[in-house]
Design a protein around this motif. Structure first.
Motif, PDB file in Angstrom:
ATOM      1  N   GLY A 145       0.815  -1.198   0.000  1.00 44.10           N
ATOM      2  CA  GLY A 145       0.000   0.000   0.000  1.00 44.10           C
ATOM      3  C   GLY A 145       0.851   1.251   0.000  1.00 44.10           C
ATOM      4  N   THR A 167      -1.612  -0.637  -4.103  1.00 45.68           N
ATOM      5  CA  THR A 167      -2.849   0.120  -3.972  1.00 45.68           C
ATOM      6  C   THR A 167      -2.497   1.487  -3.405  1.00 45.68           C
ATOM      7  N   VAL A 222       2.855  -0.837   4.240  1.00 43.47           N
ATOM      8  CA  VAL A 222       2.376   0.433   3.702  1.00 43.47           C
ATOM      9  C   VAL A 222       3.551   1.391   3.635  1.00 43.47           C
TER      10      VAL A 222
END
Length: 298
Positions: A145, A167, A222
């Motif tokens: 992420g 993403t 992330v």
């Protein structure tokens, strides 16, 4: 005691800077509060010869090597004030000690301003990361992420897609235009508009990204690009010039790490917009050499 060089900041840039005049048999003082920026990271990667070691182990060895030189000293204090004097510079620590030197090297670093997402701060340096060159290999191959903090997150998502399927979580910080959406599609980057309300570690060691519409996404890690601020007020107190970057300020230096204030040099994250241990060590070495040479040649 009057020193030839005072280095404020004893992490990678500062210790590298101090080593140079110490080897020239000059009196060097490092003032360091012991709060390196990467203290949250379990391991350091991408630094030649030290790959995979903990940052604390690298710094412990660097301090030991520096203090092997009899003219080098480390003061475990926090420098809170710096001023220009008739003999050079004066630095005062928070406990009231005052030190003087002919030259000053600022290796004071920056402080990260993390996105305000519940759970993120406790994962910083482990599962929430900022630099793919430092940490990307270890989390590569799975879903990743990118938590947006502004327009630069588009660039970050494009870059990190080399390490895995990405993403891009907009989180209310970024809205791609038509061309950027096309770029995201071409790089197979998913764009998630919903707001991120929480990050939490799952039992498998990855992360669950929880969204405000009730959905969630699982990722291995992330990446985010936090804004940063100067970790010390000294450069501003001395009147150093700054560059304004997309994520924060940097002290203006020339190719010898000389700031806009004669006799004051700067290196490390405080003096460049791109941050990396190897860059910090290189800049510190140049600052230390230049500070010493300025003592010899004026």
């Amino acid at each position: 005691m009057h020193y030839d060089v005072i280095v404020v900041g004893g992490s990678f840039a500062g210790l590298s800077a101090a080593m140079q005049p110490a080897r020239a048999r000059r009196k060097v003082l490092v003032i360091d509060a012991g709060e390196p920026r990467n203290r949250f990271a379990g391991h350091s990667h991408g630094f030649l010869g030290q790959d995979g070691r903990t940052p604390s182990a690298i710094l412990d060895e660097a301090r030991r090597q520096l203090l092997a030189y009899p003219t080098a000293r480390i003061n475990p204090g926090r420098a809170e004030r710096a001023a220009i004097t008739g003999n050079g510079f004066e630095v005062r620590t928070e406990d009231g000690e005052t030190f003087e030197a002919a030259r000053l090297v600022l290796a004071t670093g920056v402080r990260d301003i993390l996105p305000n997402v519940p759970g993120l701060a406790g994962l910083w340096g482990r599962k929430v990361l900022h630099c793919p060159y430092c940490h990307g290999y270890e989390v590569a191959g799975g879903p990743l992420g990118v938590l947006a903090t502004g327009p630069m997150s588009m660039h970050q998502a494009e870059l990190i897609s080399d390490w895995g399927a990405v993403t891009l979580f907009a989180n209310g910080q970024f809205e791609p235009d038509v061309d950027q959406r096309r770029t995201l599609e071409n790089r197979n980057i998913l764009f998630e508009q919903s707001k991120v309300i929480k990050l939490q570690e799952n039992v498998a060691g990855g992360l669950i990204v929880r969204l405000d519409d009730g959905r969630s996404a699982g990722v291995r890690a992330v990446f985010t690009a936090p804004h940063n601020m100067m970790a010390s007020p000294l450069a501003e107190q001395l009147g150093c010039a700054f560059n304004e970057g997309p994520l924060g300020r940097a002290i203006v230096v020339d190719d010898k790490q000389q700031t806009s204030v004669p006799g004051v040099f700067a290196a490390g994250d405080a003096a460049r917009l791109m941050h990396n241990i190897a860059f910090a060590v290189s800049g510190g070495a140049m600052a230390g050499v230049a500070a010493h040479q300025s003592l010899v040649f004026g």
